[in-house]
Structures are given as C-alpha cells and as structure tokens.
Design an enzyme around this catalytic site. Structure first.
Site, PDB file in Angstrom:
ATOM      1  N   PRO A 159       8.948  -4.276  -1.019  1.00 35.06           N
ATOM      2  CA  PRO A 159      10.449  -4.140  -0.141  1.00 35.06           C
ATOM      3  C   PRO A 159      10.374  -3.844   1.551  1.00 35.06           C
ATOM      4  O   PRO A 159       9.026  -3.235   1.755  1.00 35.06           O
ATOM      5  CB  PRO A 159      10.814  -2.913  -0.444  1.00 35.06           C
ATOM      6  CG  PRO A 159      10.272  -2.325  -1.833  1.00 35.06           C
ATOM      7  CD  PRO A 159       8.930  -3.498  -1.717  1.00 35.06           C
ATOM      8  N   LYS A 167       1.021  -1.426   0.275  1.00 33.32           N
ATOM      9  CA  LYS A 167       0.246  -0.137  -0.161  1.00 33.32           C
ATOM     10  C   LYS A 167       0.586   1.526   0.423  1.00 33.32           C
ATOM     11  O   LYS A 167       2.153   1.241   0.374  1.00 33.32           O
ATOM     12  CB  LYS A 167      -1.111  -0.201   1.340  1.00 33.32           C
ATOM     13  CG  LYS A 167      -0.302  -0.012   2.639  1.00 33.32           C
ATOM     14  CD  LYS A 167       0.329   1.060   2.848  1.00 33.32           C
ATOM     15  CE  LYS A 167       1.114   1.193   4.362  1.00 33.32           C
ATOM     16  NZ  LYS A 167       1.863   2.326   4.998  1.00 33.32           N
ATOM     17  N   SER A 172       2.328  -6.075   7.052  1.00 30.55           N
ATOM     18  CA  SER A 172       1.232  -6.414   7.920  1.00 30.55           C
ATOM     19  C   SER A 172       0.423  -7.473   6.662  1.00 30.55           C
ATOM     20  O   SER A 172      -0.501  -7.670   6.381  1.00 30.55           O
ATOM     21  CB  SER A 172       0.024  -5.183   7.374  1.00 30.55           C
ATOM     22  OG  SER A 172       0.877  -4.307   8.832  1.00 30.55           O
ATOM     23  N   ALA A 173       1.006  -7.122   5.314  1.00 29.57           N
ATOM     24  CA  ALA A 173       0.409  -7.066   4.001  1.00 29.57           C
ATOM     25  C   ALA A 173       1.195  -9.632   4.015  1.00 29.57           C
ATOM     26  O   ALA A 173       0.238  -9.957   3.764  1.00 29.57           O
ATOM     27  CB  ALA A 173       1.429  -7.250   2.595  1.00 29.57           C
ATOM     28  N   ASP A 223      -2.563  -2.075  10.565  1.00 27.57           N
ATOM     29  CA  ASP A 223      -3.228  -2.070   9.371  1.00 27.57           C
ATOM     30  C   ASP A 223      -2.983  -3.554   8.256  1.00 27.57           C
ATOM     31  O   ASP A 223      -3.935  -3.623   7.369  1.00 27.57           O
ATOM     32  CB  ASP A 223      -2.317  -0.961   8.629  1.00 27.57           C
ATOM     33  CG  ASP A 223      -0.873  -1.132   7.988  1.00 27.57           C
ATOM     34  OD1 ASP A 223      -0.662  -1.809   8.858  1.00 27.57           O
ATOM     35  OD2 ASP A 223      -0.022  -0.725   7.538  1.00 27.57           O
ATOM     36  N   ALA A 230       9.704  -0.402   3.944  1.00 26.10           N
ATOM     37  CA  ALA A 230      10.125   0.881   3.536  1.00 26.10           C
ATOM     38  C   ALA A 230       8.246   2.368   3.759  1.00 26.10           C
ATOM     39  O   ALA A 230       8.163   2.381   2.950  1.00 26.10           O
ATOM     40  CB  ALA A 230      10.206   0.671   2.341  1.00 26.10           C
ATOM     41  N   GLY A 231       8.026   1.154   4.736  1.00 23.77           N
ATOM     42  CA  GLY A 231       5.955   2.428   4.328  1.00 23.77           C
ATOM     43  C   GLY A 231       5.518   1.715   3.484  1.00 23.77           C
ATOM     44  O   GLY A 231       4.704   2.519   4.026  1.00 23.77           O
ATOM     45  N   LEU A 232       5.799   0.084   3.066  1.00 21.84           N
ATOM     46  CA  LEU A 232       4.795  -0.150   2.288  1.00 21.84           C
ATOM     47  C   LEU A 232       3.485  -1.388   2.561  1.00 21.84           C
ATOM     48  O   LEU A 232       3.195  -1.615   1.948  1.00 21.84           O
ATOM     49  CB  LEU A 232       5.127  -0.779   0.886  1.00 21.84           C
ATOM     50  CG  LEU A 232       6.469   0.330   0.251  1.00 21.84           C
ATOM     51  CD1 LEU A 232       7.102  -0.396  -0.836  1.00 21.84           C
ATOM     52  CD2 LEU A 232       5.190   2.181  -0.309  1.00 21.84           C
ATOM     53  N   GLY A 233       4.285  -1.505   4.102  1.00 28.17           N
ATOM     54  CA  GLY A 233       3.341  -2.604   4.776  1.00 28.17           C
ATOM     55  C   GLY A 233       3.258  -4.177   4.322  1.00 28.17           C
ATOM     56  O   GLY A 233       2.245  -4.583   4.506  1.00 28.17           O
ATOM     57  N   GLY A 234       4.549  -4.772   3.943  1.00 28.34           N
ATOM     58  CA  GLY A 234       4.931  -5.910   4.002  1.00 28.34           C
ATOM     59  C   GLY A 234       4.339  -6.439   4.762  1.00 28.34           C
ATOM     60  O   GLY A 234       3.794  -7.653   4.849  1.00 28.34           O
TER      61      GLY A 234
END
Length: 302
Positions: A95, A11, A104-105, A136, A98-102
């Site tokens: 990544p 995200k 949580s994903a 999240d 990185a703040g991309l939610g890895g």
C-alpha cells in the site's frame, strides 16, 4: 519474457525514536522488520541506455516519473555501472503512503533486479546508490530485521529465531512524511523506545520483550494530521493485541499478536470499513530462503 524478476518486501517499524536534526534531516533510531507483503519488479535489457519504468496497481500508474524513486534508481544504476538501460515493470502490492516503505522498496527492487540482470556484484556501490535515493533504501536492498540509525541509512542487521504476526489496518488517506515530521517538531514526544532492548529481545525470540518496546514517536503527529489513523489505532486496540502502533509516519497501523490464527481471528471480527491484512515477519533463516536476492553483509559492504 523478463530476464530478471525480484520481490521487494515491505517493512514495519517496531520502534521509531527521533534523536535530533542534522543538516535539515531528522535523525532516527528505529528497529524494523521485513514482512511478507512485497512488490514484484521485473526487468529486461534494452539496447540503449534508457530506463523505462511502468507501474501497475494501487493507483501507482499516476506517479509522475520525475517523482518516482524507481526511475531514479534505474537511472543511477546505469550511470554508476555504465550498463545498458532496461524496461522495468513494477507490480504493486505494498500500500502506498502507509509507512510500509513502498517507495524505497521499489527503488531497492530496481537496483536488485538490474544487478541480477547485468550480473553486478559490487554490494558497496549498490549500497551507496541506495543511500543516495532515500533514508531506508539501503536497508530495503536486503530487508529482514534491522536497526536503522542516522537518517535511516546506517543499517545494523538483526536476527530473530521466531516469526512475528501482525494485523495491518490500512486507512484510505495517506500521511505526508514531511508534514508528519514538521508536526512532530511542533509537538515532540518525550517518550522513547529502548531499541537496544528491542534488538536483544528479537535475537532471543522474546515475544514479550519485543511487545513491551513497541513505540513510534511519529504516532501522535500522524493522528493529528489524519483522523483515520486514530480510528485505525482504536480498532487495533479493541482486539487487545500484545502491542499496536503506527508504522513509519503512517497511515498504516499494526497490531502485534502471538500467532497468525489470532490475527485471522481479529480480522474476521473487524466490522469497520478500513482494509485489513495479515502480515508475518519471518524468522531470519526463513526470510533468507524465501528471498534469494538478499545481499549478505559482505556483499552490501555496509
């Protein structure tokens, strides 16, 4: 051969406001968009109740099991639904740090994969497990466009009739989320995004309205903690995007362009050493079609 295989998407935080603190947690108001960067989660059943998670790629093999949200998700699923365990393989492409939610994903991907494996359709229970694992993670069960409030566990699904295209700048050094929030407390930002206006602009397909409301309250603290974030922002701004900002607590920075072609143009002309990547947040219907494991609002029970 694996019995269940799902994609779990990253995200981007188009906006992120800090609205206060409650019970030791920062409260946020954030509009997020799922992008076409994803980890692949594969699962096969075991005869016992054990959950084994094997990570692959981007250095994820070094994550200790006791700190891996994917392990916690698998164990919580088995405990909640009384199923057998599973052997789970996660192939990383989001990544890390990185703040991309890895993280949580991956947790959400494990829940979706096990739900598919064991034919669990109790969306409310899945959502409750997800909310207990991370702020999240409940959103990550479905992805797409959403407005997150509270600690991030309150999910209002949004829609968009058009795609949004980004060039990601990916610093090597991550930013600690906990340290970033502490730094924010020392240097709060009086500015705020208008999340309601941003949500409405998304629904209209109003690109200019979306771009005008891109903002992240954690951007200044992320820059203070990691000079690479500042370098990424400078690089992004040099291509005159419609908007750019840090996502999450960093360290990734996104530049918003009106088309994939413009993203590719900027990527081809970037001469720095930072990794870059083109990413797209798809129109809502396209996202639902490409991700058959997205749960409906009724199924999520959120």
């Amino acid at each position: 051969m694996f019995s269940a295989k799902v994609k779990s998407f990253a995200k981007i935080n188009l906006s992120l406001n800090i609205s206060g603190v409650r019970d030791g947690y920062h409260l946020i108001d954030s509009v997020v968009a799922g992008i076409d960067v994803y980890d692949t989660v594969c699962a096969k059943p075991r005869r016992d109740s054990l959950v084994n998670v094997y990570m692959h790629g981007l250095g994820s093999e070094e994550i200790p099991p006791e700190r891996n949200n994917a392990v916690r998700a698998g164990e919580a699923f088995v405990s909640a639904f009384g199923t057998r365990g599973a052997d789970i393989e996660i192939y990383k492409d989001i990544p890390m740090g990185a703040g991309l939610g890895g993280s949580s994903a991956d947790a959400a991907g494990v829940l979706n994969a096990l739900a598919k494996l064991y034919k669990i359709k109790d969306g409310a229970a899945l959502g409750a497990i997800a909310a207990s694992l991370g702020s999240d993670t409940a959103y990550m069960l479905g992805g797409g466009y959403a407005r997150l409030t509270g600690r991030g566990e309150k999910v209002e699904t949004l829609s968009s009739p058009r795609p949004y295209c980004f060039l990601l700048f990916l610093p090597k050094t991550p930013v600690s989320t906990a340290e970033c929030y502490r730094e924010y407390d020392r240097m709060p930002d009086p500015l705020r995004a208008d999340s309601a206006a941003l949500s409405a602009a998304l629904a209209r397909g109003d690109f200019a309205g979306v771009a005008a409301n891109v903002y992240n309250a954690l951007q200044r603290p992320a820059c203070a903690l990691n000079p690479e974030v500042c370098e990424a922002l400078e690089a992004a701004r040099s291509f005159s995007p419609s908007a750019c900002a840090v996502t999450g607590s960093g360290s990734a920075v996104f530049a918003l362009f009106e088309s994939v072609e413009l993203c590719r143009w900027a990527k081809s002309r970037y001469r720095g050493k930072m990794k870059t990547r083109v990413a797209v947040a798809a129109p809502t219907k396209t996202f639902l079609l490409r991700n058959p494991f997205v749960l409906s609002e009724e199924e999520k029970g959120l």
